[in-house]
Scaffold this motif. Structure first.
Motif, PDB file in Angstrom:
ATOM      1  N   UNK A 145      -5.228   5.891  15.239  1.00  0.00           N
ATOM      2  CA  UNK A 145      -4.346   6.845  15.766  1.00  0.00           C
ATOM      3  C   UNK A 145      -3.535   7.153  14.385  1.00  0.00           C
ATOM      4  N   UNK A 146      -3.170   7.491  14.337  1.00  0.00           N
ATOM      5  CA  UNK A 146      -1.872   7.729  14.097  1.00  0.00           C
ATOM      6  C   UNK A 146      -1.162   6.972  13.281  1.00  0.00           C
ATOM      7  N   UNK A 147      -1.007   7.329  11.883  1.00  0.00           N
ATOM      8  CA  UNK A 147      -0.330   6.018  10.270  1.00  0.00           C
ATOM      9  C   UNK A 147      -1.259   5.238  10.299  1.00  0.00           C
TER      10      UNK A 147
ATOM     11  N   UNK B 288      -0.909  -0.011  13.366  1.00  0.00           N
ATOM     12  CA  UNK B 288       0.153   1.487  14.068  1.00  0.00           C
ATOM     13  C   UNK B 288      -0.870   1.664  15.065  1.00  0.00           C
TER      14      UNK B 288
END
Lengths: 409, 629
Positions: free
Chosen positions: A37-39, A183
C-alpha cells in the motif's frame, strides 16, 4: 483432440525452485522495492539500500515505477522521506525532475521512454544530493529503461522503487523487498495473512522450459493442440503444448467458457494450462471446482507467467488455502519465471483521516509489538528497519550483490 | 468549442484544431458510482472528431473493465475517478491488472477527476492525469497523441501593448483645451527647473552605462557625485556601507534559494492552472508584489503567473519615497515594500515570463526619475506616473514632484515605457472628478512629451462614495460612470486599479475574493484593457500576504470572467446621471486649475483636492527645486 495427445507433465522433472541471478543470462540484478500500500515504507527501505550500497562502494542505478522523493504525499499531504543518491550512481527519472534535483548530473541521456511527467532521462550523479524519482509506469517501459541502463551506462544493479501497491512491473526484478505495515492495515491477523499469502505465491516453483520444450511431439506448433480463453487465437503461441487462457483468469463469470474449452481438449490425464495474464484466487478456485465436476479424471497443471500475476486481483491472503487445496486434489501450480523474495519490511506508521479537519494525521502502531506479532504469525524474514536497524535488510542486499558476482563469473 | 469538465471553465479560443491523423478506438471507464459527466463531454468531442468511443457504465469492477478492454482492444483508455486514499490504491491495482493482462503496452491510459494531478497520475502508473482544471481539448489532444492545443496557444502568447490602437484624441474639446493649457504650462515651467532627483537620474543612467562599458574610474567618480546628492541615511550607505534601517543584504542561503527557484520556475509551459490562464486570455490581470524580500516576491510572481496573472506590479517601501537617493546591491527589507535597486530588479526579472507585463512604479517620492531609469535598465514594461496623486496623497512636495514627474514623462517616452496615471488620491477622500481632472492633465503632458499614458480610475468604494451615499444601491453604477465619462472625454486606454475593489473587501477571504472578482469582471467587461487586483488577504493583511490568497483572487477572477462570458453588463440609468455629474465637475476643476495659473499652484491651492477633501500637499523635497543653469 484429447489429453493423450498432450505432453504429460511429470512433477519434479520440470519444476525447480525460484532461482537467483537467472534473468535470461543478463549480468544484471534488479532489486525491486514494492509495497502492499502507499506509505508502507518503500522510500525508507530504498534509502537504506542506497546508503548501504554507497558504503559498499557498489554503484547502481535507481528509478521508480511511480513518483517518489517528493516533500509531501500526493494523497495525504503528510511529509515524506526524501531520496538522496551518492556520487557515481545513475538516476533515471522524468525530465522535469532533473531540474528540481539537489544532486548534479553528467551525461544525461534520453532513455526513449515516456511517463506522465515527461521523457525519462538517465544521468550519472556527479555531485551527491536529493532526487525526486518518476520513471516508467509499465513493465515494457521498465524493461526498456533497464536495458538502457545496462547497455548505455554499464550498470549491473538497478534499484526499482515501487508505487502504491503496484507490483506488475516488478516481474522484471531478480529480487524483491516488500514493504508493508499499518498503512495497509493495523489488524495484525489480516496483515499477517496477507504477508503469508505473498510469501506463498512468491515461492511457487518455476517450470523448467528447457525440459518442456524438448518433450517428444511438442516441437511442431502446428501439430499441437491449443485453445484460447474465449476464442481461438490466430497468433503464434510461445509454447506449443499449452492451452492458453488468453488475458488471464480474473472473473468467475468467464469460468464456464474456459472449462468448456479445456474439456474440448482433454477429459483425463494431466493437462498443462498456461494462464499468461492476471489470476484471481476466487476465479481459479471456481475454475478448478467446475472442471473437477465436469471432468473428474482430468488433472491440471496451471502455469502462470509470474507469481506477481497472482497478486494483482483479489486477496493475497486467499492463496495459501486455495493453492493447498488444489495441490491436495492432484493439481499442480507453477510459474514461468519468478523473482526472489528477500523479505518484508514492516512500518508501524499509518495516515489517519480526520473527518473534522478534512486532513490526514500521522498515527503509529506500537512498533515492537507490531513486529513481534506479525513476525510470529508468518515465519518469514521480516524487519522494522527503524526499530531494529538495517542489518537484516543489508544481508538481503548482500545476497543481491553476490548474485551479480555469480552471474559475472 | 466551449465546454467544461468537473464544473470548471475550459478552453474556448475557437481555434481550428488539426485534423486527426487516424480515428482512434477509445474506451471510457467511470470507475465511480455516478461521476461520468466529464467523460460524456469528452465522448461528444471525440465522436465529433471521428473517433470510435465506448463508454462503459459506472462502477464496474476493475476485473470486468480489464476483460472489456481485452475484447475491445482500444487505443486509449480514459478513466474517471474521484480520488481518496483507498481509491488511489484501487486505480493503481487496476493498472497492474491491465499490465499483467498484456494490455497496458498496447494502449495509453489516462485518469481524470477531482484531486488528480500529474504527479499522482504518475505515481498510480497512468500516462497522463487530468485534474479539475482540465479542458475537453486536453483529453482530445491526449487521445490524438498530440501536444495540447492550449499549451501551444499559450506558448505563442506575447506581451500585449495596452496602448495599442488609441489616438489620445480628445472627444470632449472643451475639456481637451483646458487640459492642454495646464499641461503645456507645466512642461514649460518644468523645462527650466531641476532637482536632486532629476540629477541623480541622469547620473545613474551615466553610471550604469560606464559600468557596462567597464569604465570603473568613471563609475567611482559618478558614484561620489551621486552620493553628494543623497540624504543622510543613503549617504552613510554610499560612504560607509551602513545599511538603511530595516534592510539587510540578501544572505547566501537566499541566493541559493533563488537558484533553486530558477530550476522550478520553468518557462510557462507547465502552468499549474492552465484553465485559469486560458479564461484570462489576453485580458491582463495584474497582481501586486512587494513583500520586502526579492526572493519571496519571486515566489509570488511564479505562483501568480501559474494561476493566470499576466502582469505584476512592483511595490517599493514607503521610506524610499522620503529618502533622497536609492541603494545599490541586493537587499531585503524587513517591512512592506521591496527596495528598488537595479540588482534587486534584475533578480526578480528572471522569474517574469516572456508574456508577463512588469510594472515598476515611479509615481511618488523623491526618486521617481531614477526609478524610471532603473525600471528601463532592468527590462520593465511599464511604470506609473502621477504628480497630482504623489503630491496630494503620498507626501511629496508638489513643486518637487512636478519637476521630477515631468522628467519621468520624458524618460518614459525615451525608453518606450507606457505608464498608468493612477488616481488613488480618491482613497484619501478626493472626489473622483478632481482626481480625474489631474489624471487628464498628466496624461496630456505625457502625450505632449511623446509618451503613452494609460488612465487608471479607481474602482472602489471610495470615501466620496461612502460619505455621499453614491454606492449605497450597488457597486456597479459609479464605477461604470467613471468608465463612461473617460470614454466620452478621450480615446485613451483604461486600466482600473489599483487594486480594484478597495474598501469593499473584508477580512473574509471568500468575500474578499468575490468582491475582487466582480470588480475585475466589471472593469474588463466595460472595456478596460487591464485590471489590477489584490490578493484576498491584502486589504486586511496583518502579516505577510499568502500564496493561497493570491490563488483565491486569481481563481475568483477567472471564475467571474467565465461566468459573464460575452454577456454585456448594463448599468442602471443612474450611471448616466453620475457620468454627467462627473463630467461637469471635471470641467469645473480644470477651469479652476487654469485660473490658478499653473498645475503647481493649483495643487497647493487645493484645486485637485483640498484639505477638506482629505488631500494634503506633501512636504518631502520642499525647497529642493532649482532653476537650471
Amino acid at each position: 483432440m484429447n489429453g493423450k495427445n498432450l505432453t504429460p507433465a511429470t512433477v519434479g522433472e520440470k519444476l525447480r525452485p525460484p532461482n537467483e541471478g537467472d534473468r535470461d543470462g543478463a549480468p544484471i540484478a534488479v532489486l525491486g522495492i514494492a509495497g502492499t500500500a502507499k506509505n508502507t515504507g518503500k522510500t525508507t527501505a530504498l534509502n537504506q539500500v542506497i546508503r548501504y550500497l554507497g558504503d559498499q562502494k557498489k554503484f547502481f542505478a535507481v528509478t521508480s515505477i511511480g513518483f517518489d522523493g517528493e516533500d509531501f504525499d500526493t494523497v495525504t499531504g503528510l511529509g515524506k522521506p526524501r531520496v538522496f543518491v551518492p556520487e557515481g550512481s545513475v538516476v533515471a527519472t522524468a525530465q522535469p525532475l532533473f531540474r528540481l534535483a539537489g544532486a548534479e548530473f553528467s551525461g544525461v541521456r534520453d532513455t526513449g521512454v515516456r511517463c506522465a511527467l515527461g521523457r525519462v532521462l538517465a544521468g550519472r550523479v556527479k555531485k551527491a544530493g536529493r532526487v525526486v524519482l518518476a520513471g516508467p509506469a509499465t513493465t515494457r517501459g521498465l524493461g526498456e529503461v533497464i536495458r538502457f541502463l545496462r547497455e548505455t551506462a554499464g550498470v549491473e544493479l538497478v534499484l526499482v522503487d515501487g508505487a502504491f501497491s503496484r507490483v506488475a512491473p516488478m516481474c522484471l526484478a531478480s529480487h524483491l523487498i516488500v514493504a508493508t505495515g499499518a498503512a495497509r492495515t493495523d489488524d495484525v491477523p489480516t496483515l499477517a495473512a496477507e504477508v503469508t499469502g505473498i510469501g506463498t505465491v512468491m515461492s511457487l516453483p518455476v517450470l523448467d522450459l528447457g525440459a518442456e520444450r524438448s518433450c517428444p511431439g511438442s516441437s511442431s506448433p502446428a501439430a499441437s493442440p491449443r485453445g484460447t480463453w474465449a476464442q481461438e487465437l490466430s497468433g503464434a503461441h510461445k509454447y506449443p503444448w499449452e492451452v492458453d487462457l488468453g488475458t488471464g483468469l480474473i472473473a468467475r463469470s468467464a469460468v464456464p467458457t474456459g472449462v468448456a474449452l479445456v474439456r474440448r481438449i482433454a477429459r483425463e490425464g494431466v493437462l498443462t494450462v498456461h494462464v499468461p495474464g492476471p489470476v484471481n484466487p476466487s476465479a481459479l478456485e471456481e475454475f478448478a471446482r467446475v472442471l473437477e465436476d465436469k471432468a473428474p479424471a482430468l488433472r491440471m497443471r496451471f502455469v502462470f507467467d509470474h507469481p506477481l500475476n497472482l497478486l494483482v486481483s483479489g486477496k493475497a491472503s486467499s492463496w495459501p488455502g486455495i493453492l493447498a487445496a488444489l495441490t491436495e486434489r492432484g493439481h499442480e501450480i507453477a510459474v514461468m519465471k519468478s523473482t526472489t523474495l528477500l523479505g518484508f519490511t514492516l512500518n508501524p506508521f499509518k495516515p489517519a483521516f480526520q473527518e473534522s479537519s478534512g486532513r490526514y494525521r500521522a498515527e503509529y502502531a506500537d512498533a515492537a509489538w507490531f513486529l513481534k506479532e506479525v513476525r510470529s504469525r508468518t515465519g518469514l524474514p521480516i524487519t522494522d528497519i527503524v526499530l531494529e536497524g538495517p542489518s537484516l535488510l543489508e544481508s538481503w542486499v548482500t545476497r543481491v550483490i553476490s548474485a551479480i558476482g555469480r552471474c559475472r563469473a | 468549442m466551449t465546454e467544461k469538465v468537473g464544473g470548471r471553465p475550459v478552453h474556448g479560443d475557437g481555434a481550428v484544431r488539426p485534423r486527426t491523423p487516424e480515428p482512434k478506438k477509445v474506451l471510457m471507464v467511470p470507475l465511480d458510482p455516478v461521476h461520468d459527466v466529464g467523460l460524456k463531454l469528452i465522448r461528444r468531442a471525440l465522436s465529433q472528431r471521428g473517433h470510435e468511443v465506448v463508454l462503459l457504465p459506472p462502477d464496474l469492477p476493475p476485473e470486468e473493465v480489464v476483460q472489456k478492454a481485452g475484447e475491445i482492444r482500444p487505443d486509449c483508455l480514459l478513466v474517471s475517478r474521484t480520488i481518496s486514499y483507498g481509491t488511489a490504491e484501487l486505480l493503481a491495482r487496476f493498472l497492474d491488472l491491465l499490465d499483467t493482462a498484456g494490455l497496458r503496452d498496447k494502449m495509453r491510459v489516462a485518469v481524470g477527476g477531482m484531486s488528480i494531478r500529474p504527479e499522482l497520475a504518475q505515481e498510480m502508473g497512468f500516462d497522463a492525469g487530468f485534474g479539475p482544471d482540465t479542458t475537453v481539448d486536453d483529453a482530445v489532444a491526449f487521445v490524438e497523441d498530440r501536444e495540447f492545443q492550449g499549451t501551444r496557444a499559450r506558448r505563442k502568447l506575447s506581451k500585449p501593448d495596452l496602448t495599442e490602437g488609441f489616438s489620445y484624441r480628445f472627444k470632449d474639446e472643451e475639456i481637451g483645451c483646458l487640459c492642454h493649457e495646464v499641461a503645456q504650462e507645466l512642461l514649460s515651467w518644468a523645462k527650466e527647473r531641476t532637482s536632486p532627483g532629476v540629477l541623480r537620474a541622469e547620473i545613474r543612467e551615466e553610471m550604469e552605462r560606464a559600468r557596462k562599458e567597464g569604465r570603473q574610474e568613471e563609475v567611482s567618480r559618478l558614484r561620489d557625485e551621486y552620493a553628494r546628492l543623497t540624504g543622510d541615511e543613503i549617504l552613510r550607505f554610499y560612504r560607509e556601507g551602513t545599511p538603511v534601517s530595516h534592510t539587510r543584504p540578501l544572505t547566501p542561503p537566499e541566493a541559493r534559494a533563488f537558484s533553486d527557484l530558477e530550476k522550478t520556475a520553468g518557462d510557462g509551459d507547465d502552468l499549474t492552472c492552465p484553465a485559469s490562464a486560458d479564461v484570462m486570455g489576453n485580458r491582463v490581470v495584474f497582481v501586486q508584489y512587494g513583500t520586502g524580500c526579492p526572493l519571496v516576491d519571486s515566489y509570488h510572481i511564479v505562483l501568480s503567473q501559474s494561476w493566470g496573472a499576466r502582469g505584476v506590479v512592483h511595490f517599493d517601501p514607503s521610506w524610499g519615497a522620503r529618502q533622497e537617493g536609492l541603494l545599490e546591491g541586493t537587499w531585503s527589507h524587513q517591512h512592506d515594500g521591496t527596495v528598488i535597486t537595479l540588482d534587486n530588479l534584475q533578480l526578480i526579472k528572471k522569474y517574469i515570463l516572456p508574456w508577463t507585463l512588469w510594472q515598476v512604479r515611479a509615481h511618488r517620492g523623491l526618486n521617481t526619475p531614477e526609478t524610471v531609469v532603473l525600471a528601463a535598465l532592468a527590462g520593465a514594461d511599464l511604470t506609473k506616473v502621477n504628480m497630482v496623486y504623489g503630491s496630494l496623497a503620498a507626501g511629496t512636495d508638489p513643486e518637487r514632484l512636478c519637476v521630477d514627474g515631468v522628467k519621468c514623462l520624458e524618460l518614459a517616452a525615451r525608453f518606450g515605457l507606457p505608464y498608468d496615471v493612477v488616481t488613488n488620491e480618491e482613497l484619501a477622500g478626493v472626489p473622483a472628478a478632481k482626481a480625474f481632472a489631474g489624471m487628464l492633465v498628466v496624461m496630456t503632458a505625457g502625450v505632449l512629451s511623446g509618451g503613452r499614458p494609460i488612465l487608471q480610475p479607481l474602482f472602489a468604494r471610495s470615501p466620496e462614495a461612502i460619505i455621499n451615499g453614491i454606492m449605497d444601491e450597488d457597486f456597479v453604477d459609479f464605477n461604470a460612470a467613471k468608465m463612461m465619462v473617460l470614454a466620452d472625454i478621450v480615446d485613451a486606454p483604461v486600466w482600473p486599479g489599483a487594486p480594484v475593489g478597495f474598501l469593499t473587501q473584508s477580512q473574509d477571504r471568500v468575500q474578499s475574493s468575490t468582491m475582487t472578482a466582480l470588480h475585475a469582471a466589471l472593469a474588463l467587461h466595460l472595456g478596460s484593457r487591464a485590471v489590477t487586483i489584490a490578493s484576498s488577504d491584502e486589504a486586511y493583511a496583518g502579516g505577510p500576504i499568502t500564496g493561497a490568497s493570491r490563488v483565491d483572487s486569481l481563481k475568483s477572477v477567472a471564475a467571474a470572467l467565465r461566468f459573464f462570458g460575452q454577456t454585456k453588463i448594463t448599468p442602471s440609468p443612474r450611471a448616466a446621471s453620475l457620468r454627467e455629474k462627473l463630467r461637469e465637475d471635471i470641467l469645473n476643476t480644470l477651469k479652476s486649475a487654469v485660473a490658478a495659473g499653473s498645475l503647481v499652484d493649483a495643487l497647493y491651492a487645493g484645486v485637485f483636492g483640498s484639505r477638506e477633501d482629505g488631500a494634503y500637499p506633501g512636504r518631502a523635497g520642499r525647497g529642493t527645486v532649482t532653476k537650471r543653469s
